[in-house]
Design a protein around this motif. Sequence first.
Motif, PDB file in Angstrom:
ATOM      1  N   LEU A 138      -0.888  -2.802  19.044  1.00 17.85           N
ATOM      2  CA  LEU A 138      -1.303  -3.813  17.884  1.00 17.85           C
ATOM      3  C   LEU A 138      -2.167  -3.258  17.036  1.00 17.85           C
ATOM      4  O   LEU A 138      -2.133  -3.336  15.906  1.00 17.85           O
ATOM      5  CB  LEU A 138      -1.866  -5.134  18.679  1.00 17.85           C
ATOM      6  N   ILE A 139      -3.078  -2.369  17.508  1.00 16.69           N
ATOM      7  CA  ILE A 139      -3.944  -1.833  16.603  1.00 16.69           C
ATOM      8  C   ILE A 139      -3.197  -0.836  15.728  1.00 16.69           C
ATOM      9  O   ILE A 139      -3.410  -0.638  14.610  1.00 16.69           O
ATOM     10  CB  ILE A 139      -5.212  -1.279  17.230  1.00 16.69           C
ATOM     11  N   GLY A 140      -2.584  -0.070  16.299  1.00 16.25           N
ATOM     12  CA  GLY A 140      -1.565   0.974  15.590  1.00 16.25           C
ATOM     13  C   GLY A 140      -0.592   0.194  14.446  1.00 16.25           C
ATOM     14  O   GLY A 140      -0.644   0.706  13.283  1.00 16.25           O
ATOM     15  N   ASP A 141      -0.077  -1.000  14.844  1.00 13.11           N
ATOM     16  CA  ASP A 141       0.749  -1.829  13.693  1.00 13.11           C
ATOM     17  C   ASP A 141      -0.261  -2.050  12.611  1.00 13.11           C
ATOM     18  O   ASP A 141       0.082  -2.286  11.720  1.00 13.11           O
ATOM     19  CB  ASP A 141       1.200  -3.112  14.573  1.00 13.11           C
ATOM     20  N   ALA A 142      -1.679  -2.509  12.925  1.00 13.54           N
ATOM     21  CA  ALA A 142      -2.597  -3.222  12.269  1.00 13.54           C
ATOM     22  C   ALA A 142      -2.647  -1.934  11.034  1.00 13.54           C
ATOM     23  O   ALA A 142      -2.883  -1.927   9.956  1.00 13.54           O
ATOM     24  CB  ALA A 142      -3.697  -3.524  12.701  1.00 13.54           C
ATOM     25  N   GLU A 143      -2.830  -0.643  11.585  1.00 20.16           N
ATOM     26  CA  GLU A 143      -3.394   0.407  10.704  1.00 20.16           C
ATOM     27  C   GLU A 143      -1.825   0.796   9.671  1.00 20.16           C
ATOM     28  O   GLU A 143      -2.361   1.136   8.530  1.00 20.16           O
ATOM     29  CB  GLU A 143      -3.417   1.895  11.704  1.00 20.16           C
ATOM     30  N   MET A 144      -0.808   0.637  10.130  1.00 19.59           N
ATOM     31  CA  MET A 144       0.547   0.823   9.432  1.00 19.59           C
ATOM     32  C   MET A 144       0.374  -0.289   8.349  1.00 19.59           C
ATOM     33  O   MET A 144       0.663  -0.062   7.144  1.00 19.59           O
ATOM     34  CB  MET A 144       1.883   0.911  10.213  1.00 19.59           C
ATOM     35  N   LEU A 145       0.057  -1.635   8.866  1.00 19.41           N
ATOM     36  CA  LEU A 145      -0.049  -2.509   7.684  1.00 19.41           C
ATOM     37  C   LEU A 145      -1.097  -2.301   6.797  1.00 19.41           C
ATOM     38  O   LEU A 145      -0.759  -2.544   5.443  1.00 19.41           O
ATOM     39  CB  LEU A 145      -0.103  -4.118   8.553  1.00 19.41           C
ATOM     40  N   ALA A 146      -1.993  -1.837   7.011  1.00 21.39           N
ATOM     41  CA  ALA A 146      -3.223  -1.544   6.217  1.00 21.39           C
ATOM     42  C   ALA A 146      -2.630  -0.423   4.942  1.00 21.39           C
ATOM     43  O   ALA A 146      -3.226  -0.529   3.951  1.00 21.39           O
ATOM     44  CB  ALA A 146      -4.402  -0.871   6.917  1.00 21.39           C
ATOM     45  N   GLU A 147      -1.918   0.610   5.665  1.00 25.36           N
ATOM     46  CA  GLU A 147      -1.303   1.301   4.551  1.00 25.36           C
ATOM     47  C   GLU A 147      -0.456   0.945   3.600  1.00 25.36           C
ATOM     48  O   GLU A 147      -0.522   1.225   2.346  1.00 25.36           O
ATOM     49  CB  GLU A 147      -0.651   2.693   5.330  1.00 25.36           C
ATOM     50  N   ASP A 148       0.371  -0.233   4.027  1.00 28.04           N
ATOM     51  CA  ASP A 148       1.230  -0.996   3.334  1.00 28.04           C
ATOM     52  C   ASP A 148       0.294  -1.679   2.224  1.00 28.04           C
ATOM     53  O   ASP A 148       0.824  -1.842   1.006  1.00 28.04           O
ATOM     54  CB  ASP A 148       2.191  -1.769   4.026  1.00 28.04           C
ATOM     55  N   VAL A 149      -0.645  -2.435   2.590  1.00 30.29           N
ATOM     56  CA  VAL A 149      -1.461  -3.044   1.911  1.00 30.29           C
ATOM     57  C   VAL A 149      -2.167  -2.426   0.648  1.00 30.29           C
ATOM     58  O   VAL A 149      -2.000  -2.723  -0.546  1.00 30.29           O
ATOM     59  CB  VAL A 149      -2.658  -3.962   2.775  1.00 30.29           C
ATOM     60  N   HIS A 150      -2.417  -1.202   1.134  1.00 29.33           N
ATOM     61  CA  HIS A 150      -3.255  -0.375   0.146  1.00 29.33           C
ATOM     62  C   HIS A 150      -2.104   0.152  -0.818  1.00 29.33           C
ATOM     63  O   HIS A 150      -2.485   0.150  -2.295  1.00 29.33           O
ATOM     64  CB  HIS A 150      -3.564   1.044   0.743  1.00 29.33           C
ATOM     65  N   GLY A 151      -0.898   0.546  -0.386  1.00 28.80           N
ATOM     66  CA  GLY A 151       0.179   0.843  -1.467  1.00 28.80           C
ATOM     67  C   GLY A 151       0.512  -0.371  -2.373  1.00 28.80           C
ATOM     68  O   GLY A 151       0.765  -0.163  -3.539  1.00 28.80           O
ATOM     69  N   LEU A 152       0.478  -1.823  -1.860  1.00 26.06           N
ATOM     70  CA  LEU A 152       0.942  -2.591  -2.672  1.00 26.06           C
ATOM     71  C   LEU A 152      -0.302  -3.025  -3.541  1.00 26.06           C
ATOM     72  O   LEU A 152       0.124  -3.333  -4.710  1.00 26.06           O
ATOM     73  CB  LEU A 152       0.994  -3.924  -1.758  1.00 26.06           C
ATOM     74  N   VAL A 153      -1.599  -2.783  -3.381  1.00 22.29           N
ATOM     75  CA  VAL A 153      -2.646  -3.123  -4.072  1.00 22.29           C
ATOM     76  C   VAL A 153      -2.533  -1.953  -5.333  1.00 22.29           C
ATOM     77  O   VAL A 153      -2.819  -2.436  -6.411  1.00 22.29           O
ATOM     78  CB  VAL A 153      -3.952  -2.955  -3.210  1.00 22.29           C
ATOM     79  N   ASP A 154      -2.345  -0.644  -4.913  1.00 22.66           N
ATOM     80  CA  ASP A 154      -2.097   0.371  -5.987  1.00 22.66           C
ATOM     81  C   ASP A 154      -1.087  -0.053  -6.859  1.00 22.66           C
ATOM     82  O   ASP A 154      -1.303   0.212  -8.173  1.00 22.66           O
ATOM     83  CB  ASP A 154      -2.010   1.511  -5.349  1.00 22.66           C
ATOM     84  N   ASP A 155      -0.036  -0.564  -6.395  1.00 20.04           N
ATOM     85  CA  ASP A 155       1.041  -0.846  -7.396  1.00 20.04           C
ATOM     86  C   ASP A 155       0.737  -1.997  -8.358  1.00 20.04           C
ATOM     87  O   ASP A 155       1.093  -1.980  -9.503  1.00 20.04           O
ATOM     88  CB  ASP A 155       2.505  -1.159  -6.468  1.00 20.04           C
ATOM     89  N   ILE A 156       0.091  -2.938  -7.889  1.00 22.11           N
ATOM     90  CA  ILE A 156      -0.179  -4.199  -8.647  1.00 22.11           C
ATOM     91  C   ILE A 156      -1.256  -3.505  -9.686  1.00 22.11           C
ATOM     92  O   ILE A 156      -1.223  -4.054 -10.907  1.00 22.11           O
ATOM     93  CB  ILE A 156      -0.941  -5.133  -7.786  1.00 22.11           C
ATOM     94  N   GLU A 157      -2.275  -3.084  -9.243  1.00 22.57           N
ATOM     95  CA  GLU A 157      -3.343  -2.385 -10.087  1.00 22.57           C
ATOM     96  C   GLU A 157      -2.791  -1.589 -11.308  1.00 22.57           C
ATOM     97  O   GLU A 157      -2.974  -1.554 -12.356  1.00 22.57           O
ATOM     98  CB  GLU A 157      -4.491  -1.757  -9.332  1.00 22.57           C
ATOM     99  N   HIS A 158      -1.745  -0.548 -10.590  1.00 16.20           N
ATOM    100  CA  HIS A 158      -1.155   0.450 -11.952  1.00 16.20           C
ATOM    101  C   HIS A 158      -0.339  -0.799 -12.848  1.00 16.20           C
ATOM    102  O   HIS A 158      -0.444  -0.388 -14.073  1.00 16.20           O
ATOM    103  CB  HIS A 158      -0.082   1.355 -11.238  1.00 16.20           C
TER     104      HIS A 158
END
Length: 113
Positions: A42-62
């Motif tokens: 579950l922690i591994g899944d959460a780490e992958m989710l965090a990477e997705d969130v960071h990518g989404l936030v970067d896209d929105i900010e750009h």
Amino acid sequence: MGSDATRQPDAYVGQLADHARRLQREAREAIARGDYARAAALIGDAEMLAEDVHGLVDDIEHRQVDRLLGMAAQDAAAARKPQQGRFALTLPPRRLRAAIGASLAMSFALVEC
């Protein structure tokens, strides 16, 4: 979660935040039961989710920065036009100030998710 091009990115941020809370709750429950293998997964899944969130936030900010730069360029071009024989020095229009404020607020909110 799927992809739906008709929806705004902020809708996915809420879904991702809910999913992150669910993973956190399940990991805590697994640790309480002594199921450390499940908790690690579950922690591994959460780490992958965090990477997705960071990518989404970067896209929105750009996207927001691109829009703001376009609006600023339009306003700068309009300000360079002479008005009654002299150049007008004006503050950014209300919509640009509102867009900058909304962009900053959304960036802070997304970083906190």
